[in-house]
Design a protein around this motif. Structure first.
Motif, PDB file in Angstrom:
ATOM      1  N   ARG A   1      -0.182  -0.322  -6.294  1.00  0.00           N
ATOM      2  CA  ARG A   1      -1.407  -1.123  -6.272  1.00  0.00           C
ATOM      3  C   ARG A   1      -1.589  -1.692  -4.864  1.00  0.00           C
ATOM      4  N   MET A   2      -2.824  -1.727  -4.379  1.00  0.00           N
ATOM      5  CA  MET A   2      -3.104  -2.301  -3.068  1.00  0.00           C
ATOM      6  C   MET A   2      -3.322  -3.799  -3.215  1.00  0.00           C
ATOM      7  N   VAL A   3      -2.589  -4.574  -2.447  1.00  0.00           N
ATOM      8  CA  VAL A   3      -2.690  -6.032  -2.533  1.00  0.00           C
ATOM      9  C   VAL A   3      -2.743  -6.618  -1.126  1.00  0.00           C
ATOM     10  N   LEU A   4      -3.290  -7.803  -1.037  1.00  0.00           N
ATOM     11  CA  LEU A   4      -3.343  -8.525   0.235  1.00  0.00           C
ATOM     12  C   LEU A   4      -2.731  -9.897   0.031  1.00  0.00           C
ATOM     13  N   GLU A   5      -1.669 -10.169   0.775  1.00  0.00           N
ATOM     14  CA  GLU A   5      -1.098 -11.503   0.795  1.00  0.00           C
ATOM     15  C   GLU A   5      -1.835 -12.299   1.866  1.00  0.00           C
ATOM     16  N   PRO A   6      -2.461 -13.416   1.512  1.00  0.00           N
ATOM     17  CA  PRO A   6      -3.201 -14.191   2.506  1.00  0.00           C
ATOM     18  C   PRO A   6      -2.379 -14.511   3.755  1.00  0.00           C
ATOM     19  N   SER A   7      -1.091 -14.728   3.591  1.00  0.00           N
ATOM     20  CA  SER A   7      -0.242 -15.045   4.737  1.00  0.00           C
ATOM     21  C   SER A   7      -0.087 -13.868   5.690  1.00  0.00           C
TER      22      SER A   7
ATOM     23  N   GLY B   1      -6.169 -17.906 -13.891  1.00  0.00           N
ATOM     24  CA  GLY B   1      -5.023 -18.696 -13.481  1.00  0.00           C
ATOM     25  C   GLY B   1      -4.878 -18.701 -11.974  1.00  0.00           C
ATOM     26  N   GLY B   2      -3.685 -18.337 -11.493  1.00  0.00           N
ATOM     27  CA  GLY B   2      -3.446 -18.282 -10.056  1.00  0.00           C
ATOM     28  C   GLY B   2      -3.614 -16.895  -9.476  1.00  0.00           C
ATOM     29  N   MET B   3      -4.310 -16.017 -10.186  1.00  0.00           N
ATOM     30  CA  MET B   3      -4.477 -14.640  -9.738  1.00  0.00           C
ATOM     31  C   MET B   3      -5.919 -14.394  -9.335  1.00  0.00           C
ATOM     32  N   VAL B   4      -6.109 -13.774  -8.165  1.00  0.00           N
ATOM     33  CA  VAL B   4      -7.431 -13.427  -7.662  1.00  0.00           C
ATOM     34  C   VAL B   4      -7.532 -11.910  -7.567  1.00  0.00           C
ATOM     35  N   TYR B   5      -8.593 -11.359  -8.131  1.00  0.00           N
ATOM     36  CA  TYR B   5      -8.824  -9.918  -8.120  1.00  0.00           C
ATOM     37  C   TYR B   5     -10.098  -9.640  -7.323  1.00  0.00           C
ATOM     38  N   GLY B   6      -9.955  -9.089  -6.127  1.00  0.00           N
ATOM     39  CA  GLY B   6     -11.117  -8.762  -5.320  1.00  0.00           C
ATOM     40  C   GLY B   6     -11.859  -7.573  -5.906  1.00  0.00           C
TER      41      GLY B   6
ATOM     42  N   PRO C   1      -1.034 -16.805  -3.681  1.00  0.00           N
ATOM     43  CA  PRO C   1      -0.279 -15.930  -2.797  1.00  0.00           C
ATOM     44  C   PRO C   1      -0.709 -14.472  -2.746  1.00  0.00           C
ATOM     45  N   LEU C   2      -1.636 -14.038  -3.628  1.00  0.00           N
ATOM     46  CA  LEU C   2      -1.918 -12.607  -3.698  1.00  0.00           C
ATOM     47  C   LEU C   2      -3.362 -12.354  -4.114  1.00  0.00           C
ATOM     48  N   ILE C   3      -4.003 -11.402  -3.415  1.00  0.00           N
ATOM     49  CA  ILE C   3      -5.337 -10.934  -3.779  1.00  0.00           C
ATOM     50  C   ILE C   3      -5.221  -9.462  -4.140  1.00  0.00           C
ATOM     51  N   ASP C   4      -5.623  -9.124  -5.340  1.00  0.00           N
ATOM     52  CA  ASP C   4      -5.608  -7.722  -5.770  1.00  0.00           C
ATOM     53  C   ASP C   4      -6.759  -6.981  -5.093  1.00  0.00           C
TER      54      ASP C   4
END
Length: 256
Positions: free
Chosen positions: A73-79, A166-171, A199-202
């Protein structure tokens, strides 16, 4: 002469039927790796169940609803977001001149419809069909889908929409009517996630553009583990404060 193994049958979902385990999605040897099932409906309980399990809908006109769980899965960590120097300078100039404002959820339906009508390289049509627009507008009305909007000189110049559980963001998708407007919206989403400790954007799909911004591949198993943990966290208040730009423009994170 060796023969290719036959393609496994794709499960067909009736409305309200539970999704099959994500591990049963088509693999690399199948025609569409990551494809999990077809059918079902785009109502809110089904979409929430899908995202909660690392599944998302993606299909074109003339096809049934198709459900996917890609591996990896492609993910982006904001950091890890790479803010390119040119974009940094553009954002700083717009902010200094008072031309840029980020608004959240003011024009969700305009944003998703603009995303649907934006031409994409290598795509003849759009996957954001009218039924998808209606479904995500309902999610937005329930507080589960959000738009991050780039307003330049008082006009909606670009933006994106996403799902939040919740704490999950899905772009989901972006659009731009002016140069760098969609990139500004993504930068604002990253700054928002940093400020809120998300911590993570899908990102769903693996693209060279996302890689250039710092996104990376994560195994489906690790992604689903992260989702389960994130779902137990409270959702953040979806409001963008100008001070959030400091998390993007004044940090020591990756640059390009």
């Amino acid at each position: 002469m060796s023969q290719s193994p036959p393609t496994r049958a794709l499960p067909w979902l009736e409305p309200g039927q539970a999704f099959p385990p994500v591990e049963t999605a088509w693999g690399a040897a199948d025609p569409a790796p990551g494809l999990l099932a077809a059918g079902g409906v785009l109502d809110m309980p089904t979409l929430v169940a899908a995202y909660s399990r690392g599944i998302f809908p993606w299909y074109s006109s003339g096809q049934p609803i198709l459900w996917w769980s890609t591996d990896p899965r492609m993910v982006l960590e904001p950091s890890a977001f790479r803010l390119h120097r040119s974009l940094r300078k553009t954002l700083q100039r717009w902010l200094r001149e008072g031309r840029l404002e980020i608004r959240i959820d003011q024009e969700f339906e305009r944003v998703i419809r603009a995303c649907a009508h934006t031409a994409r390289d290598g795509q003849a049509g759009t996957w954001i069909l009218p039924a998808m627009v209606e479904a995500y507008v309902r999610l937005h009305q329930a507080g589960l889908a959000h738009s991050v909007e780039t307003w330049l000189d008082g006009e909606l110049a670009g933006g994106l929409y996403c799902v939040n559980l919740g704490g999950m963001v899905y772009g989901e998708s972006m659009f731009s009517r002016r140069t760098d407007a969609s990139k500004a919206a993504l930068g604002a989403l990253v700054a928002f996630c940093k400020a809120q400790g998300l911590p993570l954007i899908d990102c769903q799909q693996n693209t060279a553009h996302l890689t250039s911004l710092g996104a990376h591949l994560m195994s489906r198993a690790d992604f689903c583990d992260h989702v389960r943990t994130a779902l137990a966290q409270p959702s953040p208040p979806w409001k963008f404060l100008p001070v959030y730009w400091q998390h993007l423009l004044s940090d020591d994170g990756p640059r390009a």
